[in-house]
Design an enzyme around this catalytic site. Structure first.
Site, PDB file in Angstrom:
ATOM      1  N   SER A   1       1.526  -0.298  -9.598  1.00  0.00           N
ATOM      2  CA  SER A   1       2.272   0.491  -8.644  1.00  0.00           C
ATOM      3  C   SER A   1       3.641   0.796  -9.351  1.00  0.00           C
ATOM      4  CB  SER A   1       2.382  -0.189  -7.416  1.00  0.00           C
ATOM      5  OG  SER A   1       2.784   0.843  -6.328  1.00  0.00           O
TER       6      SER A   1
ATOM      7  N   ASP B   1      -6.760   6.047  -3.705  1.00  0.00           N
ATOM      8  CA  ASP B   1      -5.395   5.868  -3.905  1.00  0.00           C
ATOM      9  C   ASP B   1      -4.670   7.098  -3.955  1.00  0.00           C
ATOM     10  OD1 ASP B   1      -2.580   5.093  -5.119  1.00  0.00           O
ATOM     11  OD2 ASP B   1      -3.788   3.174  -5.916  1.00  0.00           O
TER      12      ASP B   1
ATOM     13  N   HIS C   1      -5.006   2.037  -2.620  1.00  0.00           N
ATOM     14  CA  HIS C   1      -3.801   1.535  -3.107  1.00  0.00           C
ATOM     15  C   HIS C   1      -3.935  -0.041  -2.477  1.00  0.00           C
ATOM     16  CE1 HIS C   1      -0.130   1.656  -5.571  1.00  0.00           C
ATOM     17  NE2 HIS C   1       0.367   0.853  -4.811  1.00  0.00           N
TER      18      HIS C   1
END
Length: 292
Positions: free
Chosen positions: A140, A234, A264
């Protein structure tokens, strides 16, 4: 929970409690904290170092950056996965406790990333690692930092990275809206609203530096071989696909895996088959790059 000035403190506290309850695997590795010197006199960067109990000489190393939107997180995130990397790859893993926004926005966290890499490379002989087999990795926001560090390192020309592993990386400071937005992404866990808050906290207004958002780079040649993994739902899947395409067109060996039906942070479901598969995929990518 949506990120905001009002919720950030509570989210950080909840995250700290979750970390304290994590169960770590029983693996033949040793974990310790190290204080890495920073460019600022008198300040050090806390890092978590994980090594096999009997690491072979001249081992590879992975410099790891945790996720958390640049506003939360700690090097102990993904510790179970990092322990597996150290054990199965016979390598050193250094997970960096970089400073967080909004207290320390860009470029502060990236300076910590640079300083950690320079220390790791400079101490290669003392640490028993091969300075030519250092990879960067992150999830991330940490994936964003790994990608940006690869660009910075290439441009400086002093260190040659062996690989970059980017798991659900945030690569663009621009959030696609309206007709440009993918209608299937950003609905679960990591929303456009939370992402906008975190990007503003980290970047401020209108920061388009490629060292903050890798997709802003105009030239991607001479970057290290790359592995990108992301879920199909995501928010970052489109920017990951675009970055992958640009890397391939720049002649960079690149592999990308998109996990159908995954949002995500899907790896929070630690025992899900897709999570286990994703861990194997990342491990195999690192093995091919650093061992085989």
């Amino acid at each position: 929970m949506t990120f905001s000035d009002e919720s950030l403190s509570a989210i950080r506290g909840m995250f700290t409690s979750m970390l304290a309850e994590q169960v770590l695997p029983d693996l033949p590795v040793e974990t310790r904290e190290v204080a890495v010197p920073s460019r600022e006199q008198g300040r050090t960067i806390r890092c978590l170092m994980i090594c096999p109990s009997t690491m072979k000489p001249c081992a590879p190393a992975i410099l790891q950056f945790h996720g958390g939107g640049h506003v939360m997180g700690a090097p102990e995130m993904n510790q179970a996965q990092l322990m597996q990397w150290a054990a199965e790859l016979d390598c050193l893993v250094l997970s960096v406790d970089y400073r967080l926004a909004p207290e320390i926005p860009f470029p502060g966290p990236m300076e910590d990333a640079q300083d950690a890499l320079r220390w790791l490379h400079g101490k290669a002989h003392a640490l028993g690692i091969d300075k030519d087999r250092i990879a960067v990795a992150g999830q991330s926001a940490g994936g964003a930092m790994a990608a940006c560090l690869a660009l910075m390192t290439r441009d400086e020309g002093e260190i040659q990275l062996a690989f970059q592993l980017l798991e659900a990386p945030r690569l663009d400071d621009r959030i696609r809206e309206g007709a440009l937005a993918n209608p299937f992404t950003g609905e679960f866990v990591w929303t456009r609203q939370s992402s906008a808050y975190c990007r503003k906290a980290y970047l401020g207004e209108g920061n388009s530096s490629p060292y903050a958002s890798a997709l802003r780079a105009t030239e991607l040649t001479d970057l290290p071989p790359t592995f990108i993994a992301v879920g199909a739902l995501d928010l970052f899947v489109d920017e990951c696909a675009e970055y992958c395409g640009r890397l391939l067109r720049a002649g960079v060996p690149t592999e990308m895996i998109v996990y159908p039906g995954c949002f995500h942070g899907f790896q929070m479901a630690a025992k899900a088959q897709v999570t286990l598969r994703s861990h194997r995929d990342s491990l195999n990518a690192l093995k091919k790059a650093l061992i085989e």
